[in-house]
Design an enzyme around this catalytic site. Structure first.
Site, PDB file in Angstrom:
ATOM      1  N   ASP A 108     -32.237  19.991   2.118  1.00 23.95           N
ATOM      2  CA  ASP A 108     -33.039  20.671   3.144  1.00 23.95           C
ATOM      3  C   ASP A 108     -33.707  19.721   4.136  1.00 23.95           C
ATOM      4  O   ASP A 108     -34.342  20.173   5.092  1.00 23.95           O
ATOM      5  CB  ASP A 108     -34.096  21.574   2.488  1.00 23.95           C
ATOM      6  N   GLU A 194     -39.918   8.945  -7.760  1.00 23.72           N
ATOM      7  CA  GLU A 194     -39.461   7.796  -6.985  1.00 23.72           C
ATOM      8  C   GLU A 194     -39.972   6.505  -7.602  1.00 23.72           C
ATOM      9  O   GLU A 194     -39.220   5.546  -7.784  1.00 23.72           O
ATOM     10  CB  GLU A 194     -39.934   7.918  -5.532  1.00 23.72           C
TER      11      GLU A 194
HETATM   12  N1  UDP Z   1     -32.845  21.583  -6.230  1.00 25.68           N
HETATM   13  C1  UDP Z   1     -31.998  21.860  -7.285  1.00 25.68           C
HETATM   14  N2  UDP Z   1     -32.370  22.816  -8.193  1.00 25.68           N
HETATM   15  C2  UDP Z   1     -33.554  23.505  -8.114  1.00 25.68           C
HETATM   16  C3  UDP Z   1     -34.420  23.210  -7.034  1.00 25.68           C
HETATM   17  C4  UDP Z   1     -34.043  22.222  -6.120  1.00 25.68           C
HETATM   18  O1  UDP Z   1     -30.925  21.278  -7.385  1.00 25.68           O
HETATM   19  O2  UDP Z   1     -33.827  24.357  -8.972  1.00 25.68           O
HETATM   20  C5  UDP Z   1     -32.461  20.560  -5.233  1.00 25.68           C
HETATM   21  C6  UDP Z   1     -32.599  21.026  -3.787  1.00 25.68           C
HETATM   22  O3  UDP Z   1     -31.402  21.654  -3.353  1.00 25.68           O
HETATM   23  C7  UDP Z   1     -32.895  19.725  -3.053  1.00 25.68           C
HETATM   24  C8  UDP Z   1     -33.647  18.900  -4.107  1.00 25.68           C
HETATM   25  O4  UDP Z   1     -33.336  19.471  -5.367  1.00 25.68           O
HETATM   26  O5  UDP Z   1     -31.710  19.045  -2.690  1.00 25.68           O
HETATM   27  C9  UDP Z   1     -35.159  18.914  -3.908  1.00 25.68           C
HETATM   28  O6  UDP Z   1     -35.618  20.254  -3.973  1.00 25.68           O
HETATM   29  P1  UDP Z   1     -36.603  20.874  -2.878  1.00 25.68           P
HETATM   30  O7  UDP Z   1     -36.083  20.563  -1.524  1.00 25.68           O
HETATM   31  O8  UDP Z   1     -36.849  22.309  -3.225  1.00 25.68           O
HETATM   32  O9  UDP Z   1     -37.912  20.006  -3.200  1.00 25.68           O
HETATM   33  P2  UDP Z   1     -39.122  19.588  -2.261  1.00 25.68           P
HETATM   34  O10 UDP Z   1     -38.651  19.550  -0.844  1.00 25.68           O
HETATM   35  O11 UDP Z   1     -40.134  20.621  -2.484  1.00 25.68           O
HETATM   36  O12 UDP Z   1     -39.505  18.254  -2.777  1.00 25.68           O
HETATM   37 MN    MN Z   2     -36.923  19.615   0.108  1.00 25.97          MN
END
Ligand code: UDP
Ligand code: MN
Length: 242
Positions: A108, A194
């Site tokens: 995203d 990280e």
């Molecule tokens: N993701 C995943 N499974 C989940 C939730 C998230 O594989 O149940 C993936 C999502 O597609 C993205 C990454 O993990 O590539 C980070 O997730 P997200 O963007 O929701 O996290 P944030 O932006 O809140 O850190």
């Molecule tokens: Mn994200």
């Protein structure tokens, strides 16, 4: 030869998934010597993602691993198992003969084409600013005389590496030379993914600042709004993939 950029993208099924992957692939197509490792959070590779990647024109590796149900909770780290599956794949299928750089590219975020040329010649671990993250406009490493000497960050600056997943890249050989370096759930605190990972492979003094001494934002931690499907009242006579 140009080192290959290995972008590791965890992804999961939801209404916006194909839109996210489309946005990403349109950027990635502009990057030479690029290899996309897509890891689905699922019990099997889905048809939607398989078809999508087959038509993407990108060099791809398509993996899957489900997140255990107990970890699918608010506040839990996301995509730990998926990122580790990609690291395992690299360790199985790449060797000291393969020049490359590894980057964690969530599905995203928003990536500029320039970012990839900044990371391509990473010797060990390179770092740069990330926009729209940590409760502020950006976070960045502070640089003095070409070295990282501190961090500008919205919260918990005491983390060993207060940096977002999108803010660093690792030379493939560093991944191969540290075969046990992984993302962890055991003992890992919120926001520490990280740091827990980077601690295993590098030190702050070794970090290589990029993007004009960490003064340019070339990647944004954008987040996509959940879609309203509340008006979907009828069943169409045909099935359309969205
Ligand atoms: N993701 C995943 N499974 C989940 C939730 C998230 O594989 O149940 C993936 C999502 O597609 C993205 C990454 O993990 O590539 C980070 O997730 P997200 O963007 O929701 O996290 P944030 O932006 O809140 O850190
Ligand atoms: Mn994200």
């Amino acid at each position: 030869v140009l080192p290959t950029i290995y972008a590791i993208t965890p992804t999961y099924k939801r209404a916006v998934q194909k839109a996210e992957l489309t946005r990403l692939s349109n950027t990635f197509r502009l990057i030479p010597q690029f290899h996309w490792i897509v890891v689905e959070d699922s019990n099997a590779r889905t048809e939607l993602v398989s078809r999508f990647l087959a038509h993407s024109g990108l060099q791809c590796t398509h993996l899957h691993v489900p997140t255990p149900r107990r970890y699918k909770r608010p506040g839990m780290h996301r995509a730990t198992e998926q990122r580790n599956a990609a690291l395992d794949w690299l360790r199985m299928h790449r060797s000291s003969k393969n020049p490359g750089v590894v980057f964690f590219a969530d599905d995203d975020n928003t990536y500029s084409v320039e970012l990839f040329e900044e990371m391509r010649w990473t010797r060990k671990v390179s770092v740069w600013p990330v926009g729209l993250v940590g409760g502020g406009r950006y976070e960045r490493p502070l640089v003095d005389k070409g070295r990282v000497v501190g961090w500008y960050t919205g919260w918990n600056a005491n983390r060993p590496f207060p940096i977002d997943m999108a803010g660093f890249a690792v030379n493939l050989q560093v991944v191969l030379e540290n075969p046990k370096a992984m993302f962890k759930r055991q003992g890992s605190k919120p926001g520490m993914q990280e740091s827990d990972f980077l601690k295993q492979i590098t030190k702050v003094e070794e970090l290589e600042p990029r993007a004009a001494n960490c003064t340019k934002v070339l990647v944004w931690h954008t987040r996509t709004e959940k879609v309203n499907l509340g008006n979907e009242r009828w069943r169409d006579s045909i099935h359309i993939e969205v």
